[in-house]
Structures are given as structure tokens and as C-alpha cells.
Design an enzyme around this catalytic site. Structure first.
Site, PDB file in Angstrom:
ATOM      1  N   LYS A  85       0.806  -1.221   0.000  1.00  0.00           N
ATOM      2  CA  LYS A  85       0.000   0.000   0.000  1.00  0.00           C
ATOM      3  C   LYS A  85       0.840   1.272   0.000  1.00  0.00           C
ATOM      4  CE  LYS A  85      -4.482  -1.468   1.173  1.00  0.00           C
ATOM      5  NZ  LYS A  85      -4.416  -2.905   1.476  1.00  0.00           N
ATOM      6  N   GLU A 107     -10.279   6.811   2.491  1.00  0.00           N
ATOM      7  CA  GLU A 107     -11.213   5.848   3.065  1.00  0.00           C
ATOM      8  C   GLU A 107     -10.399   4.655   3.565  1.00  0.00           C
ATOM      9  OE1 GLU A 107     -10.306   5.935  -0.010  1.00  0.00           O
ATOM     10  OE2 GLU A 107      -9.818   3.846  -0.437  1.00  0.00           O
ATOM     11  N   SER A 374       1.673  -9.739  -0.847  1.00  0.00           N
ATOM     12  CA  SER A 374       1.296  -8.324  -0.749  1.00  0.00           C
ATOM     13  C   SER A 374       1.516  -7.717   0.628  1.00  0.00           C
ATOM     14  CB  SER A 374      -0.167  -8.149  -1.162  1.00  0.00           C
ATOM     15  OG  SER A 374      -1.010  -9.003  -0.403  1.00  0.00           O
TER      16      SER A 374
HETATM   17  C1  LIG Z   1      -5.317  -3.924   1.128  1.00  0.00           C
HETATM   18  C2  LIG Z   1      -4.605  -5.184   0.905  1.00  0.00           C
HETATM   19  C3  LIG Z   1      -4.936  -6.055  -0.166  1.00  0.00           C
HETATM   20  C4  LIG Z   1      -6.097  -5.816  -1.078  1.00  0.00           C
HETATM   21  O1  LIG Z   1      -6.009  -4.696  -1.890  1.00  0.00           O
HETATM   22  P1  LIG Z   1      -5.689  -4.775  -3.443  1.00  0.00           P
HETATM   23  O2  LIG Z   1      -6.015  -3.409  -3.939  1.00  0.00           O
HETATM   24  O3  LIG Z   1      -6.565  -5.840  -4.053  1.00  0.00           O
HETATM   25  O4  LIG Z   1      -4.260  -5.109  -3.585  1.00  0.00           O
HETATM   26  C5  LIG Z   1      -4.170  -7.189  -0.335  1.00  0.00           C
HETATM   27  N1  LIG Z   1      -3.146  -7.493   0.491  1.00  0.00           N
HETATM   28  C6  LIG Z   1      -2.804  -6.693   1.522  1.00  0.00           C
HETATM   29  C7  LIG Z   1      -1.667  -7.084   2.392  1.00  0.00           C
HETATM   30  C8  LIG Z   1      -3.517  -5.520   1.770  1.00  0.00           C
HETATM   31  O5  LIG Z   1      -3.168  -4.746   2.800  1.00  0.00           O
END
Ligand SMILES: *Cc1c(COP(=O)(O)O)cnc(C)c1O
Length: 390
Positions: A85, A107, A374
Site C-alpha cells: 500500500k 477511506e 502483498s
Molecule cells: C489492502 C490489501 C490487499 C487488497 O487490496 P488490493 O487493492 O486488491 O491489492 C491485499 N493485500 C494486503 C496485504 C492488503 O493490505
């Protein structure tokens, strides 16, 4: 403008009159600055020194032995804040600064985007307000606390179900009335144009790095890329590096959690129908009457009833495939990566790993899969403990 920001027939710009000039100002600023030499070099410096880019590509040897083919992890979990993020919030925060804005709003649902925005609000010395549904504030109290520690104000949103969908509505409303000094820092590749394009741009670094790392470390491109999909930003970020490599399969994994309303399993791209939410045309979770419904899975970060327009197009064209992972499979994958590698994945990311666990014994041993890890799972330890007490 109506036809701008289209991905096939998806995306677009379905907003009230009052928002049109606001979004046009953002669009113009984005195209003016995103390739500007000074902007690019300032963002590159911050991405390196503040966020920790490039993130490594790691061969998960023991996890690979378990599934029977080779799994590499793109370690977005190692970035500042513990997820991808920060790529987006640094980019948009800097854009806000170049536009001369002094205040940020955002948000948040699970709180991760709110926190990543609060971090750059502190970094750039901007007054920051985070809109968050009252239900989410209660469920995500640790992130609320962290946002406040970074100096942000958390604005409780009472309407609707008190979740992400309602927080976005209130943030858009607030923005319309306060646009002169305020920048709306949107969290994923959703919402009205230009956000899907802006957020994608700042997440492209994931795919660019990953492709080069594959060539340098493995000597070839992978056979498949797997990423979890909430709004779709981490997935678009890594997919985009490989879109033109036709032999590389792209697989997005959604949450197969249950619908709050019907109790049925629900995943936007798997069972959704086309509609309009938050200014964009996309696949949505909606009932026969067109009422949008929300889901509740083990990972709140994936529970959004729409999905980015580019994913809708990639699904229709067949370039990417979308599947859902169920909570139990996700928890199994969380445990497997933790035990085999000593890496606690975010429950969101564990959806992508769950897909690979499901392929155990079905793929040739020399298959190479790259997972976009992620985020890190420290934030999810309490949830895992509740489902799987030790
Ligand atoms: C917010 C988040 C997501 C989901 O958001 P995307 O926009 O689909 O990437 C996925 N993994 C993590 C670790 C997150 O914090």
C-alpha cells in the site's frame, strides 16, 4: 470525459456533476507530473529510502518442496508499513504536494490503507482525515490507534453497514465540499477515472521489478503469476509487468468468504454481475434487485463488493483467470508458509498461497510460480489464533 478511463466497457466516470471538475483537476495534474523528471526522482528516492524498494524476489525452497513445484515470493511484505500500500500512498501523497494541496483524506476498511495514508500524511506534514465505518473502527482498533499515533484524525462513518463502501461515499461527499485544499488519496484500482489509472501507475513498480528479478535470478520468465484480489491494486501491479508475455499465466485469487446477507459464498469476479458502484462500471456483488451486498471473509482487506475495471476486462478477455479461496484453505496456507519458511503472510496474501496449495501434485516439478506476497501477517495473528488456537 464520459468515455475516458475505460477498460473495454468497464471503468469510466459515473459521478455527480459536482465531482466532475474535481476529478478533472486530478487527471490533469497526474498527466502533468507523473513523468516529470523532478517528480520521478523524488518518488524514486522516497521509494528506496522511506519504503524500502526494491523488494526482494525470494525462492521459498521448503514451501516449494511441499507443493511440488518452484514458488518464488515477491516480498512486498518487507516494505515500510508491511504491505504494497505504501507504493500508492507515497505516489499520490507526492502528487498532492506537487498540486499544492495541504490536506489528505482517505477511506479505509481494514485500516491498512488508512494507516499507509496516515504515514505519508506525517511524512509530508499534511493534515490527514481517514473516513472509516463504525463497524470497522470497532473491528480494527489497533490500526485506528496507529493512524492516530501518526497524527491522523479518524472520522467515524455511521451510515449503511458502517464498512468500507460507506466510508468511500462519505469521503467523496466531503471532498466535493473541500476540494480547494484537499486531496483524496484513493486506496485501490477502483472508483471513478482517473483513480484506476493513477493507482495502477504507482503499483507498476512491483511487476517491473519482478520481471527483471526473474530474468536475473532464474534466467527465464515464470510460468504463472498469482496475486490476491480485493480492489485489485497489488494484482494489477504485478500482472502489468507480464501482460505482454503471453506464456505467463495470470491468476487472481478472491476471497470466497460468505455474504453478510445471504450467507452464500461470494467472490466478485467469480459470481458478480456488471453494475455501477463508486463511479465505475465493474463486476459487483449484487442481488436480483441490483442491491449491492457485502461479504465477510477471514481477511477484511479483501471484502469489497466491486473490483477494479481492468480486472473485469482481463477476465472477459481470458488474459487473466480469477478463482476464489475459502477461509479454511487460506488459514492452512497461512500456517504452511509460517511453518515452512518462517514468514507470516497477510491473510490477504495467503489467498494467493492457498491457490498454490490446491495445485499440489498437479504441476510439473520445474514449474515456476511467482506469488505477490502483498503484505505481512503480524496484523492477522489475533484472527488466526481465534480460528486455529495453538
Ligand atoms: C489492502 C490489501 C490487499 C487488497 O487490496 P488490493 O487493492 O486488491 O491489492 C491485499 N493485500 C494486503 C496485504 C492488503 O493490505
Amino acid at each position: 470525459m464520459k468515455y475516458k478511463g475505460r477498460f473495454g466497457d468497464y471503468g469510466g466516470f459515473y459521478v455527480p456533476e459536482a465531482l466532475i471538475p474535481v476529478l478533472e483537476e486530478l487527471e490533469q495534474a497526474f498527466y502533468r507530473f507523473h513523468n516529470d523528471e523532478q517528480f520521478v526522482s523524488e518518488l524514486a528516492q522516497l521509494s528506496k529510502d522511506y519504503a524500502g524498494r526494491p523488494s526482494p524476489l525470494y525462492y521459498a525452497k521448503r514451501f516449494s518442496e511441499h507443493v511440488g513445484f518452484k514458488v518464488y515470493l515477491k516480498r512486498e511484505d518487507l516494505l515500510h508499513g508491511g504491505a504494497h500500500k505504501i507504493n500508492n500512498t507515497l505516489g499520490q501523497g507526492l502528487l498532492a504536494k506537487y498540486m499544492g494541496k495541504t490536506k489528505l483524506i482517505a477511506e479505509t476498511g481494514a485500516g491498512q490503507h488508512g494507516l499507509a495514508t496516515a504515514m505519508v500524511g506525517a511524512l509530508f506534514g499534511m493534515e490527514t482525515k481517514i473516513f472509516m465505518g463504525v463497524t470497522d473502527i470497532e473491528r480494527q482498533s489497533v490500526n485506528v490507534h496507529k493512524m492516530k499515533l501518526c497524527g491522523a484524525e479518524v472520522i467515524p462513518v455511521e451510515g449503511g453497514t458502517g464498512t468500507l463502501k460507506d466510508a468511500i461515499n462519505d469521503a467523496l461527499r466531503y471532498w466535493t465540499a473541500n476540494v480547494a485544499d484537499t486531496f483524496y488519496l484513493f486506496g485501490s484500482v477502483c472508483g471513478p477515472h482517473p483513480y484506476p489509472t493513477v493507482v495502477k501507475h504507482f503499483q507498476l513498480c512491483i511487476g517491473k521489478e519482478a520481471r527483471q528479478q526473474c530474468l536475473d535470478q532464474i534466467g527465464r520468465l515464470p510460468d504463472m503469476i498469482i496475486a490476491c484480489v480485493g480492489g485489485g491494486s497489488n494484482a494489477i501491479g504485478i500482472f502489468s509487468g507480464f501482460l505482454d508475455d503471453r506464456d505467463v499465466k495470470l491468476i487472481g485469487v478472491e476471497a470466497g468468504g460468505r455474504s453478510i446477507k445471504s450467507g452464500k459464498h461470494a467472490a466478485t469476479l467469480v459470481v458478480g454481475r456488471v453494475g455501477i458502484l463508486h463511479g465505475a462500471k465493474a463486476y459487483l456483488l449484487q442481488d436480483k434487485e441490483g442491491q449491492v451486498y457485502e461479504t465477510e471473509s477471514v481477511s477484511a482487506g479483501l471484502d469489497y463488493p466491486a473490483v477494479g475495471p481492468e480486472h473485469c476486462l482481463l477476465k472477459d478477455s481470458g488474459r487473466a483467470q480469477y478463482v476464489a479461496a475459502e477461509d479454511a484453505e487460506v488459514l492452512d496456507a497461512f500456517e504452511l508458509l509460517s511453518k515452512s519458511e518462517g514468514i507470516l503472510p497477510a491473510l490477504e496474501s495467503a489467498h494467493a498461497l492457498a491457490f498454490l496449495c490446491g495445485q499440489k501434485g498437479r504441476l510439473a516439478p520445474d514449474t515456476i510460480a511467482v506469488v505477490n506476497l502483498s503484505g505481512r501477517g503480524d496484523k492477522d495473528v489475533g484472527i488466526v489464533e481465534k480460528h486455529r488456537p495453538l
